[in-house]
Design a protein around this motif. Structure first.
Motif, PDB file in Angstrom:
ATOM      1  N   ASN A   1       0.805  -1.224   0.000  1.00  0.00           N
ATOM      2  CA  ASN A   1       0.000   0.000   0.000  1.00  0.00           C
ATOM      3  C   ASN A   1       0.841   1.279   0.000  1.00  0.00           C
TER       4      ASN A   1
ATOM      5  N   SER B   1      -6.176  -4.406  -2.053  1.00  0.00           N
ATOM      6  CA  SER B   1      -6.703  -3.515  -1.020  1.00  0.00           C
ATOM      7  C   SER B   1      -7.072  -2.192  -1.681  1.00  0.00           C
TER       8      SER B   1
ATOM      9  N   GLU C   1      -9.796   1.945   6.133  1.00  0.00           N
ATOM     10  CA  GLU C   1      -9.569   0.561   6.555  1.00  0.00           C
ATOM     11  C   GLU C   1      -9.030  -0.312   5.424  1.00  0.00           C
ATOM     12  N   LEU C   2      -8.646   0.317   4.292  1.00  0.00           N
ATOM     13  CA  LEU C   2      -8.055  -0.352   3.129  1.00  0.00           C
ATOM     14  C   LEU C   2      -9.005  -1.366   2.482  1.00  0.00           C
ATOM     15  N   THR C   3     -10.242  -1.337   2.846  1.00  0.00           N
ATOM     16  CA  THR C   3     -11.211  -2.295   2.345  1.00  0.00           C
ATOM     17  C   THR C   3     -11.980  -1.707   1.164  1.00  0.00           C
TER      18      THR C   3
ATOM     19  N   VAL D   1      -6.104  -5.915   4.375  1.00  0.00           N
ATOM     20  CA  VAL D   1      -6.758  -4.715   4.864  1.00  0.00           C
ATOM     21  C   VAL D   1      -6.477  -4.535   6.354  1.00  0.00           C
ATOM     22  N   TRP D   2      -6.948  -3.406   6.902  1.00  0.00           N
ATOM     23  CA  TRP D   2      -6.828  -3.205   8.353  1.00  0.00           C
ATOM     24  C   TRP D   2      -8.002  -3.864   9.071  1.00  0.00           C
TER      25      TRP D   2
END
Length: 587
Positions: free
Chosen positions: A150, A244, A250-252, A257-258
């Motif tokens: 990321n 991601s 939340e990287l979703t 992801v987080w």
């Protein structure tokens, strides 16, 4: 650094990596398995990782249950209060825990302890829906200095919440800052070393997901995203490895992801992991239960914790002699300390200028106690310091030259090191400068680096101006007969190094001034290193003897041997015997 420039740098590195294809790489990679929860599932996940990468990656458990910067591992790492003192202080100010964006304190000392050319760092909640060997095979010949996930610039992701606390040099344009997501990373050894040095400069701060990629880019290292679709992912991996949404908090949606979290690892619930040959995060496997291999480390850390709780009183000992030219500048830096000393003891060696008048004037307004000693007879540079030390009652003693200047956090950082480490003496790095020196010529920003560039041990830096010792050390060692001619700092640093009781703090904490009236202004030169150095830099005491035991100092040997025999064997018998044998070789 613009993204386009980073892409060009990565392509050049990729060409070097391609040249290695089919050839032996520069050395097997190591891996750190970071975990703060210990249970059967976490251990099973680790065993799968080791099994599937046997002969490919050498793995080390790094267990950090207390959220401090003292993980338990078989690696012999230096505590971050020594290797990353200014970053460590940032952690103390943030409440003393690494989750406040300072996990690099728990990571990089272990990375450097492996001495491997490349080191993977994998958190326990990262999984791969495939065979781990296939994943790591993709990167066996990859020469990038930083691999992570990321990666994005401030321009690409201006809403990232971590930008607000980012601290960096003024020369870096804010738009060129980088962010990352770091449950899985790989570092080159050279970048890891440079990263630690950058943090020790005091110019960097903030979340490690900012500092790691941004320092790498600013210092010219090669950066690549492991996968996904970002601009720093090479074409051959684009859309692969993981997915991601970088600009989402939340990287979703995605696999890496987080939040949200998975309850089980792929090996236990393979049907949950629908996208094969992809990285997944986070896997939050519950349960408790620790393993016996940690018991020895637990006892060691408990002993260190006892040291950490101890309050340390401090005394600064200054020896003066006709020092009015530079004295006020040094005294000013003592008042500016972020942690003031409890007492300053000044011993004046019959100065004929206005040194004593300056000290008396300072004492009237100083925010700490000042004791002034006026010698009745001239004692010389070393004897003057020894006379002052006799008055010390405090726990930690700092030696102070009259003509240097201290960085404002010196006392604070040395106290941190003394609380977290059991050694009896601490030497820190120095910035060396001369009134005739310029930034382009002659100035030495780091004396430790200067010595290491000469392939020497940093322990050769034995200057008293960079030395602090515990009072009990002086009670144990005492002082040699003045007729032996041994300097106070030579005596202390040689004996503590011989007994493995001197720790090095890897940050310059004093601006050490070299001028025409220095009592001691010795700086090792390249010619001197070629002529004298015989011992390996990995043998600190032997390296020191190469430089100290010249013909004019043969009289030092017997007093050192006698002290090692009578006192040293009580502190560290094995080290004392080795040191006595080494000294015998110089007779």
């Amino acid at each position: 650094m613009h993204i386009a420039s980073l892409q060009r740098r990565a392509r050049k590195t990729a060409q070097k990596s391609a040249a290695l294809n089919g050839e032996a790489s520069s050395g097997i990679a190591h891996g750190l398995y970071f975990f703060h929860i210990s249970n059967d599932k976490v251990e099973k996940h680790y065993q799968r990782l080791v099994r599937e990468t046997e002969g490919q990656v050498i793995w080390h458990r790094v267990f950090n249950p207390g959220n401090r910067a003292s993980p338990r591992t078989e690696l012999d790492y230096q505590h971050p209060s020594l290797t990353m003192p200014r970053r460590y202080e940032q952690m103390e100010q943030a409440g003393g825990i690494v989750p406040a964006g300072l996990a690099d304190l728990a990571i990089f000392p272990s990375v450097l302890a492996t001495a491997a050319p490349f080191v993977w760092v994998l958190e326990f909640d990262v999984d791969y829906a495939g065979n781990w060997r296939e994943f790591f095979t993709r990167f066996e010949n990859n020469q990038a200095d930083l691999l992570t996930t990321n990666l994005a610039s401030h321009r690409d992701n201006p809403e990232w919440v971590r930008w607000r606390k980012a601290k960096h040099p003024k020369s870096l344009h804010p738009a060129n800052r980088l962010r990352s997501f770091t449950p899985l990373m790989r570092f080159s050894n050279r970048f890891a070393s440079s990263y630690v040095k950058a943090l020790n400069s005091g110019e960097w701060g903030g979340h490690y997901e900012f500092t790691i990629p941004t320092i790498a880019s600013m210092m010219g290292y090669t950066i690549e995203d492991l996968g996904n679709v970002g601009r720093l992912c090479p074409r051959e991996r684009r859309g692969k490895i993981y997915s991601s949404t970088t600009n989402h908090p939340e990287l979703t949606p995605g696999t890496f992801v987080w939040r949200p979290a998975f309850d089980s690892y792929c090996e236990d619930e393979p049907s949950t992991f629908t996208q094969k040959d992809m990285l997944y995060h986070p896997i939050k496997a519950g349960g408790i239960g620790q393993y016996n291999w940690l018991e020895a480390e637990k006892e060691m850390r408990a002993a260190q914790a006892a040291i950490a709780k101890k309050h340390l009183s401090t005394a600064v000992v200054m020896a003066t002699f006709n020092g009015s030219r530079y004295l006020n500048a040094q005294l000013k830096t003592l008042v500016e300390q972020t942690h003031l000393p409890d007492r300053l003891i000044v011993s004046d060696d019959k100065s004929s200028d206005d040194t004593l008048d300056l000290v008396r004037a300072f004492a009237r307004t100083a925010p700490f106690a000042v004791e002034i000693i006026e010698n009745a007879e001239h004692r010389g540079y070393s004897g003057n310091f020894i006379e002052a030390v006799k008055r010390v009652e405090e726990d930690l003693i700092f030696f102070c030259d009259q003509d240097d200047m201290w960085y404002e956090d010196k006392i604070h950082l040395v106290i941190n090191a003394a609380r977290e480490n059991s050694e009896l003496a601490f030497s820190h790095d120095l910035t060396i400068f001369h009134r005739a020196m310029t930034k382009k010529k002659g100035r030495i920003p780091s004396y430790f680096d200067h010595l290491r560039r000469l392939n020497l041990s940093a322990s050769i830096c034995s200057k008293g101006c960079g030395l602090a010792v515990r009072k009990e050390l002086l009670e144990e060692l005492g002082w040699p007969d003045p007729e032996a001619g041994i300097s106070y700092d030579g005596w202390l640093t040689l004996l503590t190094t011989a007994l493995n009781q001197r720790a090095l703090i890897e940050a310059p904490l004093v601006k050490h001034r070299i001028h025409d009236t220095n009592a001691s202004g010795w700086i090792v030169t390249e010619e001197e290193a070629r002529r004298k150095a015989k011992a390996s830099p990995e043998a600190p005491f032997a390296s020191m003897l190469d430089f100290y035991m010249m013909n004019s100092r043969k009289g030092w040997i017997k007093p050192l041997q006698e002290k090692l025999e009578t006192v040293g064997k009580q502190i560290n018998p094995e080290q004392a015997d080795r040191a006595i044998e080494l000294l015998e070789q110089y007779l």
